[in-house]
Design a protein around this motif. Structure first.
Motif, mmCIF file in Angstrom:
data_model
loop_
_atom_site.group_PDB
_atom_site.id
_atom_site.type_symbol
_atom_site.label_atom_id
_atom_site.label_comp_id
_atom_site.label_asym_id
_atom_site.label_seq_id
_atom_site.Cartn_x
_atom_site.Cartn_y
_atom_site.Cartn_z
ATOM 1 N N PRO A 146 -41.048 10.016 79.086
ATOM 2 C CA PRO A 146 -41.762 10.880 78.147
ATOM 3 C C PRO A 146 -40.831 11.400 77.059
ATOM 4 O O PRO A 146 -39.609 11.243 77.110
ATOM 5 C CB PRO A 146 -42.271 12.017 79.041
ATOM 6 N N PRO A 188 -51.036 9.540 76.329
ATOM 7 C CA PRO A 188 -50.754 8.799 77.565
ATOM 8 C C PRO A 188 -51.141 7.325 77.443
ATOM 9 O O PRO A 188 -52.208 6.994 76.919
ATOM 10 C CB PRO A 188 -51.603 9.513 78.617
ATOM 11 N N GLN A 206 -51.823 8.553 82.490
ATOM 12 C CA GLN A 206 -51.330 9.893 82.754
ATOM 13 C C GLN A 206 -49.970 10.148 82.118
ATOM 14 O O GLN A 206 -49.597 11.306 81.909
ATOM 15 C CB GLN A 206 -51.235 10.122 84.273
ATOM 16 N N ARG A 207 -49.227 9.086 81.818
ATOM 17 C CA ARG A 207 -47.856 9.239 81.319
ATOM 18 C C ARG A 207 -47.742 8.678 79.905
ATOM 19 O O ARG A 207 -48.178 7.546 79.634
ATOM 20 C CB ARG A 207 -46.853 8.532 82.235
ATOM 21 N N ILE A 267 -45.369 7.114 77.843
ATOM 22 C CA ILE A 267 -44.044 6.470 77.876
ATOM 23 C C ILE A 267 -43.890 5.388 76.803
ATOM 24 O O ILE A 267 -42.811 4.835 76.655
ATOM 25 C CB ILE A 267 -43.732 5.898 79.269
#
Length: 257
Positions: free
Chosen positions: A184, A207, A215-216, A218
């Motif tokens: 993140p 996300p 959910q992330r 990245i």
């Protein structure tokens, strides 16, 4: 971001980890369909066609995990395939990792504008096999620079890689860094990147992983303080385990001249 009053051109950017055209629709597929990540079976061509249809709506596309032509892809250079199907006149790729002698992975760049120069650099890291692809559109010192990278899972390797990238992009106000960062935006190594470059953190997280229940955040598209980006969106890249990330980018015309 950006300088009011200057003439700008709007470009649409997309960053996508395409997982070599493989399908992952849940964590169970990492085991149940692990064969698809090293063998040419599965509907990879159909997935690539769907990704090409999406990518063709954009001006510049950065790719991660694009197979450059191994057994897994049926010896198809997936970046070249997407360029042809998506209507891109310019493409580059950077093979950087082989998996078990039967699969290979690359960063890729698709563009509808002609880059003046494209350079690839190996990135440091404990295991190696990571790289960054840098395209220059326009003339120095104000040129638009677009860098595509896929960073390591380990924080110490990522810190080394981001330090290397910071040296490449240092002082450039019209720079873009996109790709799968595997972390993140608030990680210490990312904060060091912002301190050492003119790249700006995004206004909010988008996300992208895992694609079936994101959910992330990245995957990122980071832009310098001479550019203005808007409307970030996460979009399905066929059945990859990552969603693609898109933004609109307002670029000073002088950066493309």
């Amino acid at each position: 971001m950006g300088t009011p009053g200057k003439k700008t051109r709007r470009l649409r950017l997309l960053s996508a980890n395409i997982q070599a055209g493989s399908s992952t629709r849940g964590y169970h597929d990492y085991v149940a369909r692990s064969w698809s990540h090293v063998l040419p079976a599965g509907n990879k061509r159909g997935s690539l066609d769907a990704i090409a249809q999406l990518a063709g709506q954009y001006d510049i596309v950065g790719l991660n995990e694009s197979d450059p032509g191994s057994l897994r892809s049926g010896f198809t250079n997936q970046t070249h395939y997407l360029a042809e199907r998506g209507g891109f006149d310019y493409w580059s790729h950077q093979p950087n990792r082989r998996v078990g002698g039967v699969a290979s992975s690359a960063n890729g760049l698709l563009a509808k504008l002609e880059p003046r120069e494209v350079l690839d650099h190996s990135l440091p890291g404990r295991l190696g096999g990571r790289g960054v692809l840098v395209a220059r559109f326009g003339n120095e010192p104000d040129a638009l620079l677009v860098a595509v990278a896929h960073l390591s899972l380990g924080a110490s390797s990522r810190a080394s890689q981001l330090s290397f990238i910071a040296e490449l992009l240092h002082g450039h106000s019209n720079a873009v860094l996109m790709g799968d960062f595997n972390c993140p935006i608030d990680r210490p190594e990312m904060l060091q990147l912002f301190k050492r470059t003119r790249l700006q953190p995004p206004d909010h997280d988008t996300p992208t992983f895992p694609s079936w229940s994101p959910q992330r955040a990245i995957d990122h598209i980071l832009v310098g303080d001479g550019l203005r980006c808007s409307e970030p969106q996460a979009l399905a890249a066929a059945f990859s385990d990552h969603l693609a990330l898109s933004v609109n980018l307002d670029v000073p015309e002088q950066a493309l001249a």
